[in-house]
Design a protein around this motif. Structure first.
Motif, PDB file in Angstrom:
ATOM      1  N   ILE A  24      -5.994  -1.452  -7.043  1.00 53.96           N
ATOM      2  CA  ILE A  24      -7.017  -0.445  -6.775  1.00 53.96           C
ATOM      3  C   ILE A  24      -6.325   0.902  -6.585  1.00 53.96           C
ATOM      4  CG2 ILE A  24      -8.974   0.217  -5.329  1.00 53.96           C
ATOM      5  CD1 ILE A  24      -9.025  -2.647  -4.253  1.00 53.96           C
ATOM      6  N   VAL A  25      -6.850   1.930  -7.222  1.00 51.25           N
ATOM      7  CA  VAL A  25      -6.371   3.301  -7.019  1.00 51.25           C
ATOM      8  C   VAL A  25      -7.575   4.175  -6.742  1.00 51.25           C
ATOM      9  CG1 VAL A  25      -5.188   5.287  -8.031  1.00 51.25           C
ATOM     10  CG2 VAL A  25      -4.408   2.963  -8.579  1.00 51.25           C
ATOM     11  N   TRP A  26      -7.513   4.939  -5.661  1.00 50.95           N
ATOM     12  CA  TRP A  26      -8.577   5.907  -5.410  1.00 50.95           C
ATOM     13  C   TRP A  26      -7.975   7.247  -5.040  1.00 50.95           C
ATOM     14  CZ3 TRP A  26      -7.678   1.844  -2.010  1.00 50.95           C
ATOM     15  CH2 TRP A  26      -7.393   2.160  -0.682  1.00 50.95           C
ATOM     16  N   ILE A  27      -8.746   8.297  -5.311  1.00 46.27           N
ATOM     17  CA  ILE A  27      -8.299   9.668  -5.097  1.00 46.27           C
ATOM     18  C   ILE A  27      -9.415  10.432  -4.402  1.00 46.27           C
ATOM     19  CG2 ILE A  27      -7.524  11.811  -6.196  1.00 46.27           C
ATOM     20  CD1 ILE A  27      -6.559  10.158  -8.562  1.00 46.27           C
ATOM     21  N   GLY A  28      -9.076  11.124  -3.320  1.00 46.16           N
ATOM     22  CA  GLY A  28     -10.019  12.013  -2.652  1.00 46.16           C
ATOM     23  C   GLY A  28     -11.275  11.301  -2.206  1.00 46.16           C
ATOM     24  N   ASP A  29     -12.404  11.784  -2.679  1.00 43.88           N
ATOM     25  CA  ASP A  29     -13.695  11.307  -2.192  1.00 43.88           C
ATOM     26  C   ASP A  29     -14.312  10.246  -3.103  1.00 43.88           C
ATOM     27  OD1 ASP A  29     -15.232  11.581   0.073  1.00 43.88           O
ATOM     28  OD2 ASP A  29     -16.687  12.910  -0.873  1.00 43.88           O
ATOM     29  N   THR A  30     -13.507   9.570  -3.919  1.00 41.13           N
ATOM     30  CA  THR A  30     -14.036   8.471  -4.739  1.00 41.13           C
ATOM     31  C   THR A  30     -14.231   7.261  -3.833  1.00 41.13           C
ATOM     32  OG1 THR A  30     -11.780   7.875  -5.367  1.00 41.13           O
ATOM     33  CG2 THR A  30     -13.025   9.264  -6.891  1.00 41.13           C
ATOM     34  N   ALA A  31     -15.372   7.221  -3.164  1.00 34.62           N
ATOM     35  CA  ALA A  31     -15.530   6.385  -1.982  1.00 34.62           C
ATOM     36  C   ALA A  31     -15.917   4.943  -2.263  1.00 34.62           C
ATOM     37  CB  ALA A  31     -16.579   7.019  -1.061  1.00 34.62           C
ATOM     38  N   VAL A  32     -16.283   4.603  -3.486  1.00 32.00           N
ATOM     39  CA  VAL A  32     -16.770   3.258  -3.784  1.00 32.00           C
ATOM     40  C   VAL A  32     -16.109   2.761  -5.068  1.00 32.00           C
ATOM     41  CG1 VAL A  32     -18.980   3.436  -2.574  1.00 32.00           C
ATOM     42  CG2 VAL A  32     -18.780   4.308  -4.913  1.00 32.00           C
ATOM     43  N   PRO A  33     -16.072   1.436  -5.280  1.00 32.98           N
ATOM     44  CA  PRO A  33     -15.334   0.894  -6.424  1.00 32.98           C
ATOM     45  C   PRO A  33     -15.735   1.475  -7.769  1.00 32.98           C
ATOM     46  CG  PRO A  33     -15.835  -0.873  -4.888  1.00 32.98           C
ATOM     47  CD  PRO A  33     -16.547   0.351  -4.372  1.00 32.98           C
ATOM     48  N   TRP A  34     -17.003   1.694  -7.996  1.00 32.55           N
ATOM     49  CA  TRP A  34     -17.447   2.139  -9.315  1.00 32.55           C
ATOM     50  C   TRP A  34     -17.155   3.615  -9.568  1.00 32.55           C
ATOM     51  CZ3 TRP A  34     -20.289  -0.360  -5.635  1.00 32.55           C
ATOM     52  CH2 TRP A  34     -21.132   0.414  -4.830  1.00 32.55           C
TER      53      TRP A  34
ATOM     54  N   GLY B 152       0.831  -1.200   0.000  1.00 33.57           N
ATOM     55  CA  GLY B 152       0.000   0.000   0.000  1.00 33.57           C
ATOM     56  C   GLY B 152       0.865   1.249   0.000  1.00 33.57           C
ATOM     57  N   ALA B 153       0.655   2.127  -0.987  1.00 35.57           N
ATOM     58  CA  ALA B 153       1.443   3.354  -1.105  1.00 35.57           C
ATOM     59  C   ALA B 153       0.512   4.510  -1.432  1.00 35.57           C
ATOM     60  CB  ALA B 153       2.522   3.199  -2.177  1.00 35.57           C
ATOM     61  N   TRP B 154       1.056   5.733  -1.372  1.00 40.38           N
ATOM     62  CA  TRP B 154       0.218   6.918  -1.563  1.00 40.38           C
ATOM     63  C   TRP B 154       1.011   8.091  -2.099  1.00 40.38           C
ATOM     64  CZ3 TRP B 154      -1.073   3.454   2.164  1.00 40.38           C
ATOM     65  CH2 TRP B 154      -0.193   3.337   3.253  1.00 40.38           C
ATOM     66  N   ALA B 155       0.257   9.036  -2.643  1.00 40.73           N
ATOM     67  CA  ALA B 155       0.778  10.344  -3.030  1.00 40.73           C
ATOM     68  C   ALA B 155      -0.097  11.358  -2.297  1.00 40.73           C
ATOM     69  CB  ALA B 155       0.709  10.548  -4.531  1.00 40.73           C
ATOM     70  N   PRO B 156       0.278  11.739  -1.063  1.00 37.91           N
ATOM     71  CA  PRO B 156      -0.594  12.606  -0.250  1.00 37.91           C
ATOM     72  C   PRO B 156      -0.956  13.917  -0.929  1.00 37.91           C
ATOM     73  CG  PRO B 156       1.145  11.663   1.097  1.00 37.91           C
ATOM     74  CD  PRO B 156       1.488  11.332  -0.324  1.00 37.91           C
ATOM     75  N   GLU B 157      -0.047  14.455  -1.758  1.00 40.67           N
ATOM     76  CA  GLU B 157      -0.328  15.722  -2.419  1.00 40.67           C
ATOM     77  C   GLU B 157      -1.495  15.626  -3.380  1.00 40.67           C
ATOM     78  OE1 GLU B 157       3.013  13.723  -4.797  1.00 40.67           O
ATOM     79  OE2 GLU B 157       2.300  13.820  -2.713  1.00 40.67           O
ATOM     80  N   HIS B 158      -1.832  14.406  -3.807  1.00 39.61           N
ATOM     81  CA  HIS B 158      -2.989  14.185  -4.679  1.00 39.61           C
ATOM     82  C   HIS B 158      -4.120  13.463  -3.949  1.00 39.61           C
ATOM     83  CE1 HIS B 158      -0.732  15.485  -8.193  1.00 39.61           C
ATOM     84  NE2 HIS B 158       0.237  14.629  -7.882  1.00 39.61           N
ATOM     85  N   ALA B 159      -3.958  13.212  -2.646  1.00 44.69           N
ATOM     86  CA  ALA B 159      -4.913  12.403  -1.874  1.00 44.69           C
ATOM     87  C   ALA B 159      -5.159  11.068  -2.563  1.00 44.69           C
ATOM     88  CB  ALA B 159      -6.225  13.168  -1.654  1.00 44.69           C
ATOM     89  N   LEU B 160      -4.076  10.463  -3.072  1.00 49.63           N
ATOM     90  CA  LEU B 160      -4.151   9.232  -3.852  1.00 49.63           C
ATOM     91  C   LEU B 160      -3.597   8.059  -3.062  1.00 49.63           C
ATOM     92  CD1 LEU B 160      -3.188   8.660  -7.550  1.00 49.63           C
ATOM     93  CD2 LEU B 160      -2.056   7.293  -5.789  1.00 49.63           C
ATOM     94  N   THR B 161      -4.297   6.938  -3.134  1.00 51.28           N
ATOM     95  CA  THR B 161      -3.847   5.674  -2.556  1.00 51.28           C
ATOM     96  C   THR B 161      -3.813   4.617  -3.651  1.00 51.28           C
ATOM     97  OG1 THR B 161      -4.776   6.169  -0.369  1.00 51.28           O
ATOM     98  CG2 THR B 161      -4.382   3.854  -0.885  1.00 51.28           C
ATOM     99  N   VAL B 162      -2.778   3.780  -3.632  1.00 52.37           N
ATOM    100  CA  VAL B 162      -2.692   2.645  -4.554  1.00 52.37           C
ATOM    101  C   VAL B 162      -2.473   1.384  -3.741  1.00 52.37           C
ATOM    102  CG1 VAL B 162      -0.231   3.146  -4.973  1.00 52.37           C
ATOM    103  CG2 VAL B 162      -1.478   1.597  -6.503  1.00 52.37           C
TER     104      VAL B 162
END
Length: 308
Positions: A56-66, A28-38
């Protein structure tokens, strides 16, 4: 089909009749400046000859898989050939290579839309985590802090990854019951890394295990607590304090930078947050993972008057 061994980097021998024996590997890694998690997470059930997981990659408030920029998460894919976790290539586009056992790893994921290329270098030894309180989820478990470098590229947009983070590795029978409830938070920097397992409660939560690493010296947590605050049903703040077996203490509080929820296993709901922790040494990034069995989550929503 599964190459077994006695190291944390290999598959382990399993009882042939234990169909729920699970081997899992997570980076699990991240780019905090983009609020991104991979996440690069895969699980294997060798007695059944199947695997699942993906990227899985999500950014900010993209709270669900779809709504996530990237969600390729498969279940029950057949294992078609020889698999060795120390030099692993899967037919879903993932590759893992152990550069130095227990310490250095390279991983890659590719599909028509995305490329993820990361390197992980550990900052502490790969110590086993105590099974206490989680024996129904794994027999052996490694939580290891380290640093990540690399990038995530999705639809032609590249996000550099240069962060401290964590990896985990687990194996053993995995049975998701109807009463799973667990908090799992962590943070990492060059000087400090911590991990805390907690029992969620309406008031202060008990931290019942984890570790504290300061300047590369790691000791198990012996006691601690945390207070979790929600506003309008959303996580807003976590304050914690813990003490390790050497008598060292750490206190801090954190706020979420993003959020995401999914079911890594059919009966397990997992809420994830990239956290900015304010510690005495300064800001540190990490995560909060809030785990629920699906029936227990529904009971909580009924009690809150959200569903009937």
């Amino acid at each position: 089909m599964f190459v077994t061994g006695d190291s944390i980097d290999s598959f382990h021998l399993w009882p042939a009749e234990t169909l729920n024996w699970t081997e899992a590997v997570w980076f699990g890694a991240w780019a905090p400046e983009h609020a991104l998690t991979v996440y690069l997470y895969h699980w294997f059930r060798p007695a059944m000859g199947i695997y699942g997981g993906g990227c899985i990659v999500w950014i900010g408030d993209t709270a669900v898989p779809w709504e996530a920029p990237l969600f390729q998460y498969d279940v029950n894919r057949p294992v078609l050939g020889r698999l060795d976790l120390r030099d692993l290539t899967l037919d879903n586009g993932f590759r893992l290579y152990v550069l130095r056992p227990g310490y250095d790893y390279e991983m890659e994921f590719r599909n028509p839309r995305a490329t993820v290329a990361l390197r992980f270098t550990a900052t502490t030894a790969p110590d086993l985590t105590d099974r206490r309180g989680t024996s129904d989820l794994f027999e052996g478990h490694v939580d290891q802090p380290g640093c990540y470098s690399g990038y995530v590229e999705i639809d032609g947009h590249r996000y550099p990854i240069d962060c401290f983070g964590i990896r985990d590795r687990s194996w053993g029978p995995r049975e998701i019951g109807d009463d799973v409830r667990m908090g799992y938070c962590h943070g990492e920097s060059e000087q400090v890394a911590f991990l805390a397992f907690s029992r969620p409660a309406d008031t202060d939560e008990e931290i019942y295990k984890g570790y504290l690493s300061i300047d590369g010296i790691r000791h198990d947590v012996v006691r601690g607590s945390r207070r979790v605050k929600h506003v309008a049903g959303r996580l807003s703040d976590i304050a914690f304090e813990l003490e390790d077996e050497a008598g060292r203490r750490l206190a801090g509080h954190g706020t979420p930078l993003n959020r995401f929820s999914y079911t890594p296993y059919p009966k397990l709901l997992s809420h994830h947050y990239l956290m900015r922790w304010e510690l005495p040494c300064g800001p540190v990034f990490g995560e909060e993972q809030d785990l629920w069995s699906v029936p227990l989550w529904r009971q909580s929503r009924i009690a809150a008057g959200v569903v009937r």
